[in-house]
Structure formats: structure tokens, C-alpha cells
Design an enzyme around this catalytic site. Structure first.
Site, PDB file in Angstrom:
ATOM      1  N   HIS A  20      17.004  43.057  67.572  1.00 35.52           N
ATOM      2  CA  HIS A  20      16.776  44.326  68.120  1.00 35.52           C
ATOM      3  C   HIS A  20      17.159  44.988  69.943  1.00 35.52           C
ATOM      4  CE1 HIS A  20      14.515  45.509  64.404  1.00 35.52           C
ATOM      5  NE2 HIS A  20      15.555  45.928  63.998  1.00 35.52           N
ATOM      6  N   LYS A  44       9.580  52.815  52.397  1.00 29.93           N
ATOM      7  CA  LYS A  44       9.552  50.474  52.736  1.00 29.93           C
ATOM      8  C   LYS A  44       7.975  50.022  52.736  1.00 29.93           C
ATOM      9  CE  LYS A  44      13.794  49.288  55.331  1.00 29.93           C
ATOM     10  NZ  LYS A  44      14.138  48.690  55.978  1.00 29.93           N
ATOM     11  N   ARG A  98      24.275  41.792  61.157  1.00 26.48           N
ATOM     12  CA  ARG A  98      24.335  40.606  60.792  1.00 26.48           C
ATOM     13  C   ARG A  98      25.233  39.808  60.380  1.00 26.48           C
ATOM     14  NH1 ARG A  98      18.239  41.572  59.882  1.00 26.48           N
ATOM     15  NH2 ARG A  98      18.915  43.406  58.979  1.00 26.48           N
ATOM     16  N   SER A 136      13.602  41.663  60.646  1.00 29.05           N
ATOM     17  CA  SER A 136      12.147  42.032  60.654  1.00 29.05           C
ATOM     18  C   SER A 136      11.438  41.415  58.968  1.00 29.05           C
ATOM     19  CB  SER A 136      12.011  43.714  60.637  1.00 29.05           C
ATOM     20  OG  SER A 136      12.495  43.885  61.543  1.00 29.05           O
TER      21      SER A 136
END
Ligand code: ADP
Length: 169
Positions: A20, A44, A98, A136
Site C-alpha cells: 500500500h 469483511k 497484484r 493484508s
């Protein structure tokens, strides 16, 4: 005065990683003002409460100073991203990519966002190769098992994780 380029970088940042911070640093070269929006994201069930996620992001961007004269703001968000873009005057949303798994999801989101607010473009920055594998979710898993997360997150974040799981690393 020339029109200001305002970018909006949204995420859950649960927690903020070196992936990030790399995207943030690179985004500051593209815009005059960068708004980092930390999602409440109740679905989440984030590990860190919103306040702590905001605090961690703020600490890291403060350490960046004022790169390339870009102003950075950190704020929470709960509603539609496309509405937030209007609210903060952002012409584009910045996302990191990614690989194909990100692309699949992002492609769908871009399509829907474009219908909701055609005035907002999404700009993708591909992950730097050294950070490409950092997520993460994996950081949380490794930290839970008391593994060493020092290579994946900023030092202050690593310290919080170690404290949370009381590991000796
Ligand atoms: P979200 O819940 O929106 O996916 P994240 O905090 O996981 O929130 O990610 C925010 C943005 O940062 C996303 O665009 C994601 O693809 C990107 N990102 C996450 N990790 C990396 C990384 N290692 N390198 C580049 N971009 C990343």
C-alpha cells in the site's frame, strides 16, 4: 489557476502494508492531492477497528513528508465510492493490481462504478515486483500464528501486530 488533479485511493488497509505505501508513494507523483479513503467495511469484519486503521495510515503518510508537493489526506468512508469521489472532487480512483485475481474483481468494480459515475476514471498501478505477493489478509494470518511479518508491513504496524499477538519477534 490550473485545475487540480485529485486522486482517491480507497481500501480497507487492515492493516496498511508495504504494498500500500508503495502505491501511495507512486500515486503522489501523479496527482496534486491524494485522498486515502479507509473503508469501514463491516462485511469483511476487519481485524483492526476503523480508528486504528486510520491512525496507522496517517502515521505512515506523515512519514512520507510532502512528496512532489502532493497533499495527502486520510479519511474514513462508508458509502459509495463514486459518491465519495464527487464529494472530494476526485477525477479518478487509484487501485493497485497484484495479478489476475485482483484484475478479475477490479474489472467488475470498474464497470459498475463507471455506470454509477461516468465522470470518474479508475487508474491502475501495477504492484512493484518486490511487494507483489503482499496481502493484508496473509499478513493477518501470519501475525496470528506469531510469524515474522517484519518484511511485509511498516515497522510501526509490525510493532502493533506483535503486541496484539504477543509474539517475541
Ligand atoms: P480492498 O478491501 O479495497 O481490496 P485493500 O486494503 O486490500 O482493500 O487494498 C486496497 C488497494 O490496494 C487495492 O487496490 C489493492 O489491490 C491494492 N493493494 C493491496 N496490496 C497491494 C500490494 N501488495 N501491491 C500493490 N497494490 C496492493
Amino acid at each position: 489557476m490550473a485545475k487540480q488533479r485529485v486522486g482517491l485511493y480507497p481500501g480497507t488497509f487492515d492493516p496498511i502494508t508495504l504494498g500500500h505505501t508503495d502505491i501511495i508513494r507512486r500515486a503522489t507523483r501523479l496527482v496534486d492531492r491524494l485522498v486515502i479513503a479507509v473503508a469501514v467495511n463491516r462485511d469483511k469484519g476487519p481485524m483492526f477497528p476503523l480508528e486504528e486503521r486510520l491512525e496507522m495510515v496517517t502515521e505512515e503518510v506523515e512519514g512520507m513528508g510532502d512528496p512532489e508537493g502532493c497533499r495527502i489526506e486520510v479519511r474514513p468512508f462508508e458509502n459509495l465510492l463514486t459518491d465519495l469521489a464527487d464529494e472530494v472532487g476526485a477525477g479518478f480512483v487509484i487501485r493497485g493490481l497484484r495479478g489476475v485475481t485482483d484484475l478479475d474483481y477490479e474489472y467488475q468494480m470498474v464497470g459498475m462504478n463507471a455506470r454509477l459515475n461516468p465522470g470518474v476514471e479508475t487508474v491502475f498501478l501495477t504492484a512493484s515486483h518486490e511487494y507483489q505477493f503482499i496481502a493484508s489478509r496473509l499478513v493477518r494470518e501470519i501475525a496470528r500464528m506469531q510469524g515474522d511479518i517484519g518484511a511485509f508491513v511498516p515497522e510501526r504496524v509490525a510493532a502493533r501486530l506483535r503486541q496484539m499477538f504477543n509474539s517475541g519477534n
